[in-house]
Design an enzyme around this catalytic site. Structure first.
Site, short mmCIF file in Angstrom:
data_model
loop_
_atom_site.label_atom_id
_atom_site.label_comp_id
_atom_site.label_asym_id
_atom_site.label_seq_id
_atom_site.Cartn_x
_atom_site.Cartn_y
_atom_site.Cartn_z
CB CYS A 1 -0.72 1.13 1.11
SG CYS A 1 0.82 0.57 0.39
CB CYS B 1 1.33 3.67 -0.46
SG CYS B 1 0.80 2.20 -1.36
#
Length: 114
Positions: free
Chosen positions: A40, A43
């Site tokens: 991600c 993230c």
């Protein structure tokens, strides 16, 4: 006033056992739970802010890999990542979905630490 819990560690805790989730959340007064995945982008972008929060505040930070702990993510209604939950005294108190600024994270945690 509840009994003081363990001092928060200065770096994020990686969840290694789903059964330990509740223990981690209960062990510290305020816990920021970061539901993330290694693939991600947002993230990864937030990683420095999350690490800074762990080292500079009295909140504990618990990292939960959604690929590894899909049941836990489902239990907490995580549909998009990053999802960050703030636990205060063992109870979920706040939810943030999507990339957040370090200031937003600090604000969410600071309001619980007082």
């Amino acid at each position: 006033m509840t009994q003081a819990s363990e001092p928060a560690p200065g770096e994020p805790i990686s969840l290694e056992d789903q059964a330990a989730f509740d223990e981690h959340v209960a062990e510290y007064d305020v816990v920021l739970v970061d539901f993330y995945a290694d693939w991600c982008g947002p993230c990864r972008m937030m990683e420095p802010a999350v690490e800074s929060l762990a080292s500079d505040t009295d909140a504990a930070v618990l990292k939960v890999d959604v690929d590894r702990y899909q049941e836990l993510a489902a239990e907490y209604g995580v549909q998009g990542i990053p999802t960050l939950l703030v636990f205060d005294g063992g109870e979920m108190a706040d939810r943030m979905v999507g990339a957040q600024t370090e200031d937003a994270l600090r604000e969410a945690v600071a309001s619980r630490l007082n």
